[in-house]
Design a protein around this motif. Structure first.
Motif, PDB file in Angstrom:
ATOM      1  N   VAL A 177       1.737  -7.184   0.246  1.00  0.00           N
ATOM      2  CA  VAL A 177       1.264  -6.120  -0.638  1.00  0.00           C
ATOM      3  C   VAL A 177       0.374  -6.711  -1.734  1.00  0.00           C
ATOM      4  N   VAL A 182       0.973  -8.988  -5.097  1.00  0.00           N
ATOM      5  CA  VAL A 182       1.962  -8.556  -6.096  1.00  0.00           C
ATOM      6  C   VAL A 182       3.111  -9.558  -6.127  1.00  0.00           C
ATOM      7  N   LEU A 203       3.525  -2.594  -9.925  1.00  0.00           N
ATOM      8  CA  LEU A 203       2.164  -2.589  -9.381  1.00  0.00           C
ATOM      9  C   LEU A 203       1.134  -2.640 -10.513  1.00  0.00           C
ATOM     10  N   GLU A 204       1.400  -1.891 -11.589  1.00  0.00           N
ATOM     11  CA  GLU A 204       0.477  -1.868 -12.723  1.00  0.00           C
ATOM     12  C   GLU A 204       0.432  -3.237 -13.408  1.00  0.00           C
ATOM     13  N   GLN A 224      -3.920   4.697 -10.704  1.00  0.00           N
ATOM     14  CA  GLN A 224      -3.895   4.321  -9.296  1.00  0.00           C
ATOM     15  C   GLN A 224      -4.931   5.124  -8.540  1.00  0.00           C
ATOM     16  N   TYR A 272      -5.859   4.579  -4.568  1.00  0.00           N
ATOM     17  CA  TYR A 272      -5.548   4.874  -3.173  1.00  0.00           C
ATOM     18  C   TYR A 272      -5.008   3.594  -2.551  1.00  0.00           C
ATOM     19  N   SER A 273      -4.220   3.733  -1.479  1.00  0.00           N
ATOM     20  CA  SER A 273      -3.726   2.547  -0.784  1.00  0.00           C
ATOM     21  C   SER A 273      -4.425   2.391   0.550  1.00  0.00           C
ATOM     22  N   GLY A 286      -4.591   0.503   4.127  1.00  0.00           N
ATOM     23  CA  GLY A 286      -3.625  -0.202   4.970  1.00  0.00           C
ATOM     24  C   GLY A 286      -4.024  -0.367   6.419  1.00  0.00           C
ATOM     25  N   VAL A 306      -4.751  -1.826   9.905  1.00  0.00           N
ATOM     26  CA  VAL A 306      -4.026  -2.975  10.473  1.00  0.00           C
ATOM     27  C   VAL A 306      -4.811  -4.282  10.353  1.00  0.00           C
ATOM     28  N   VAL A 349      -2.295  -7.165   5.248  1.00  0.00           N
ATOM     29  CA  VAL A 349      -2.173  -6.977   3.795  1.00  0.00           C
ATOM     30  C   VAL A 349      -2.536  -5.536   3.461  1.00  0.00           C
ATOM     31  N   ILE A 350      -1.635  -4.863   2.762  1.00  0.00           N
ATOM     32  CA  ILE A 350      -1.918  -3.512   2.291  1.00  0.00           C
ATOM     33  C   ILE A 350      -2.373  -3.619   0.843  1.00  0.00           C
ATOM     34  N   ILE A 384      -3.008  -1.772  -2.664  1.00  0.00           N
ATOM     35  CA  ILE A 384      -2.834  -0.600  -3.516  1.00  0.00           C
ATOM     36  C   ILE A 384      -3.891  -0.742  -4.599  1.00  0.00           C
TER      37      ILE A 384
END
Lengths: 226, 226
Positions: free
Chosen positions: A8, A45, A51-52, A72, A74-75, A77, A79, A87-88, A90
């Motif tokens: 993440v 992270v 996350l912030e 925030q 958008y996430s 993700g 593949v 890795v995703i 955020i």
């Protein structure tokens, strides 16, 4: 729990108004993959931070900037968006006043710079998609709340606000209608100070009426200029 | 890459209009933690599926529902939001027509049900926060695009649309203004068919003009009814 090998990360799109145009803050990567490519500041992270906190830390480490406004975005993700592990990301949307921050590259960045959004370099990973999403968010925000307080100088010319709106909306706007509409929200205060703009006659400086500005930011309004 | 033990999950807030009120689809958890609590459908992302695929799969597995409309909502990543490992939830906002779906609990759910949003049970984890965010999104959407196509029956009474808007806006609205405003967008077609509503005289059914509806959904409009 099932085995899952996904990392993440957080990435930030930082906008600032500089040299009469909307800019975005980019770093030059000092590590593989995409070494020496320009990219959005960001990174993985840590386990004990929110996350912030993660995005604020990465931004500070890589660019020396602290965001005046952060939300925030958008996430992302897909593949295969990172050639290494999955890795995703955020992503966050940040606004700063460039003249309040001395930028300085460090850690995973070997350079940092402001780029006018009309003159962007090629970006690493899917960062161009993230940037597009951020531009869309900025455009949407402007229709339902005031914008500019976290982007413009404390005192600014009316033409700066106009230019900012036109850049974000990506179109020319009728200046008379714009002036009438914006003034109707009571978010602006005209000051007695004047400055000279190019060859024209001196123009008055403006500042935001913070109380009204934050009231509208909280409660929203409808700005539907065409 | 740094060691990082964070799991990635997806959760869905599924709205539907049922029995004259806005409902949310919930599952009863068949596993710890929060076993036997009501919760949003969702679960961990598999390594080879996109985030959207993950949320569609979890929704189908746990409730037998396929969303008619799906968009990403927000990512929740507080350090202690899950009592086990750290789990970040990327949440989605979905709309369905309840009468088109036969709900059925399976896998991690031992029950599934529609709940009117005014009569919700206590929810597992931070799911009440996720639901609040989804309600806010629904409310915002309604001010800049049409809503109802993915929620209401194919044919519906004008009073259903009115009720839907009032539920989402959480306030009474002036029915005459509402009617005038909504009709001005050309998204509705009045049909010749009539049905009886309670003790009143028969009322005409309506359906959405799909072409106009999708045009406005894409381009947006400003609906600023008070």
């Amino acid at each position: 729990m099932i085995r899952q090998n996904i990392k993440v990360a957080v990435d930030a799109v930082v906008f600032g108004y500089k040299d009469k145009s909307l800019n975005v803050l980019l770093i030059k990567r000092d590590i593989e993959p995409f070494k020496d490519s320009w990219a959005l500041p960001g990174g993985l992270v840590l386990e004990n931070e929110s996350l912030e906190e993660a995005v604020m830390r990465e931004l500070k480490e890589e660019t020396n900037v602290t965001a005046d406004y952060l939300e925030q975005l958008y996430s992302f993700g897909a593949v295969k968006r990172d050639p290494r592990n999955r890795v995703i990301s955020i992503t966050y949307f940040a606004l700063v006043k460039p003249e309040h921050h001395k930028i300085k590259a460090d850690t995973d960045a070997n350079d940092v710079a402001w780029f006018p959004i009309q003159e962007l370099p090629e970006l690493a990973f899917d960062h161009h998609m993230i940037l597009e999403q951020a531009k869309k968010r900025l455009k949407n925000k402007l229709t339902y709340e005031p914008i500019g307080f976290d982007l413009l100088d404390d005192k600014f010319l009316f033409s700066d606000l106009e230019k900012l709106y036109m850049t974000i909306l990506e179109k020319e706007i009728d200046r008379r209608n714009f002036r009438k509409k914006i003034l109707s929200f009571d978010i602006l205060e005209e000051l007695d100070e004047k400055v000279s703009e190019g060859r024209g006659r001196p123009a008055n400086l403006f500042q935001f009426n913070k109380k009204q500005y934050f009231k509208h930011q909280k409660e929203g309004f409808i700005f539907d200029i065409k």
